[in-house]
Design a protein around this motif. Structure first.
Motif, PDB file in Angstrom:
ATOM      1  N   UNK A   1       0.863  -1.181   0.000  1.00  0.00           N
ATOM      2  CA  UNK A   1       0.000   0.000   0.000  1.00  0.00           C
ATOM      3  C   UNK A   1       0.896   1.225   0.000  1.00  0.00           C
ATOM      4  N   UNK A   2       0.552   2.207  -0.830  1.00  0.00           N
ATOM      5  CA  UNK A   2       1.360   3.416  -0.922  1.00  0.00           C
ATOM      6  C   UNK A   2       0.478   4.655  -0.772  1.00  0.00           C
ATOM      7  N   UNK A   3       1.108   5.723  -0.303  1.00  0.00           N
ATOM      8  CA  UNK A   3       0.497   7.042  -0.268  1.00  0.00           C
ATOM      9  C   UNK A   3       1.402   7.937  -1.108  1.00  0.00           C
ATOM     10  N   UNK A   4       0.851   8.503  -2.174  1.00  0.00           N
ATOM     11  CA  UNK A   4       1.628   9.306  -3.114  1.00  0.00           C
ATOM     12  C   UNK A   4       1.433  10.780  -2.819  1.00  0.00           C
ATOM     13  N   UNK A   5       2.524  11.518  -2.773  1.00  0.00           N
ATOM     14  CA  UNK A   5       2.477  12.976  -2.695  1.00  0.00           C
ATOM     15  C   UNK A   5       3.353  13.522  -3.811  1.00  0.00           C
ATOM     16  N   UNK A   6       2.973  14.678  -4.332  1.00  0.00           N
ATOM     17  CA  UNK A   6       3.726  15.283  -5.420  1.00  0.00           C
ATOM     18  C   UNK A   6       2.844  15.555  -6.614  1.00  0.00           C
ATOM     19  N   UNK A   7       3.416  15.431  -7.803  1.00  0.00           N
ATOM     20  CA  UNK A   7       2.692  15.727  -9.044  1.00  0.00           C
ATOM     21  C   UNK A   7       2.469  14.446  -9.839  1.00  0.00           C
ATOM     22  N   UNK A   8       1.217  14.212 -10.219  1.00  0.00           N
ATOM     23  CA  UNK A   8       0.860  13.134 -11.137  1.00  0.00           C
ATOM     24  C   UNK A   8       0.016  13.748 -12.255  1.00  0.00           C
ATOM     25  N   UNK A   9      -0.177  13.005 -13.330  1.00  0.00           N
ATOM     26  CA  UNK A   9      -0.942  13.506 -14.475  1.00  0.00           C
ATOM     27  C   UNK A   9      -2.100  12.560 -14.766  1.00  0.00           C
ATOM     28  N   UNK A  10      -3.210  13.125 -15.221  1.00  0.00           N
ATOM     29  CA  UNK A  10      -4.323  12.293 -15.678  1.00  0.00           C
ATOM     30  C   UNK A  10      -4.259  12.173 -17.194  1.00  0.00           C
ATOM     31  N   UNK A  11      -4.644  11.021 -17.689  1.00  0.00           N
ATOM     32  CA  UNK A  11      -4.785  10.806 -19.133  1.00  0.00           C
ATOM     33  C   UNK A  11      -5.607   9.539 -19.324  1.00  0.00           C
ATOM     34  N   UNK A  12      -6.581   9.633 -20.221  1.00  0.00           N
ATOM     35  CA  UNK A  12      -7.415   8.477 -20.535  1.00  0.00           C
ATOM     36  C   UNK A  12      -7.240   8.108 -21.996  1.00  0.00           C
ATOM     37  N   UNK A  13      -8.177   7.345 -22.518  1.00  0.00           N
ATOM     38  CA  UNK A  13      -8.110   6.787 -23.869  1.00  0.00           C
ATOM     39  C   UNK A  13      -7.783   7.819 -24.946  1.00  0.00           C
ATOM     40  N   UNK A  14      -8.574   8.868 -25.017  1.00  0.00           N
ATOM     41  CA  UNK A  14      -8.404   9.851 -26.097  1.00  0.00           C
ATOM     42  C   UNK A  14      -7.053  10.546 -26.009  1.00  0.00           C
ATOM     43  N   UNK A  15      -6.622  10.876 -24.804  1.00  0.00           N
ATOM     44  CA  UNK A  15      -5.321  11.533 -24.634  1.00  0.00           C
ATOM     45  C   UNK A  15      -4.187  10.573 -25.000  1.00  0.00           C
ATOM     46  N   UNK A  16      -4.312   9.306 -24.622  1.00  0.00           N
ATOM     47  CA  UNK A  16      -3.285   8.323 -24.974  1.00  0.00           C
ATOM     48  C   UNK A  16      -3.187   8.154 -26.491  1.00  0.00           C
ATOM     49  N   UNK A  17      -4.328   8.077 -27.131  1.00  0.00           N
ATOM     50  CA  UNK A  17      -4.316   7.918 -28.592  1.00  0.00           C
ATOM     51  C   UNK A  17      -3.627   9.116 -29.229  1.00  0.00           C
TER      52      UNK A  17
END
Length: 184
Positions: free
Chosen positions: A22-38
């Motif tokens: 189990x992890x707790x993440x702090x900092x910067x992450x990015x969102x991206x789904x199907x359309x952005x990946x394509x």
């Protein structure tokens, strides 16, 4: 025991994590789904750089709901990771270090993870409102025309996740199934 990690992440931190942690993440992450990946992968093949630096980065497979007045972001639960399987190996080969979603991954993704010392983390489906509480800032940084599927930069604090597949290819889904078979 929960382990705390900071995004972006180093290869050393990745090697210390194991399927089931189990992890707790702090900092910067990015969102991206199907359309952005394509779009990202198509444009990269056309010679257009990625809209984000991938080295050490985490991409969360989510398309957050619009924020209510006074909130940073709306509900922000994970989407099924398998929908990004066609794009993930190339992104991993280009430096992506962590993917966050839900559901199983195919063999090509797992092989790319082992080849590139990367992780696949799971976020709890159906807990989007709870996850949103760990998001302290959000801004669209690419593909605004995609609406909820635009790439967003999220600043997170104690974002909860579980290591589903570690950099050695150990898969929590398979481990769980094997343990179940042993007791039945």
């Amino acid at each position: 025991m929960e382990k705390r990690i900071t995004a972006p992440i180093t290869k050393e931190q990745i090697r210390e994590l194991h399927a089931g942690d189990s992890v707790l993440i702090s900092g910067v992450i990015y969102t991206a789904r199907d359309a952005a990946h394509e779009r990202m992968t198509r444009q990269y093949k056309e010679g257009i750089p990625f809209p984000i630096e991938l080295n050490g980065q985490m991409i969360y497979y989510a398309g957050p709901c619009p924020a209510k007045p006074g909130e940073v972001i709306g509900s922000c639960g994970p989407t099924t990771a398998g929908r990004m399987d066609a794009y993930a190996p190339m992104l991993l080969d280009c430096g992506l270090s962590v993917m966050i979603g839900k559901g199983a991954r195919n063999a090509a993704v797992v092989n790319a993870m082992k080849r590139n010392c990367a992780l696949y983390l799971g976020a709890i489906g159906g807990a989007g409102a709870l996850i949103a509480e760990s998001i302290k800032a959000a801004e669209v940084i690419a593909y605004d025309d995609l609406g909820t599927e635009a790439i967003r930069k999220l600043t997170v604090e104690d974002f909860p996740a579980t290591v589903l597949i570690d950099c050695r290819g150990n898969d929590l889904y398979k481990i769980g199934q094997e343990k179940y078979r042993e007791i039945t």
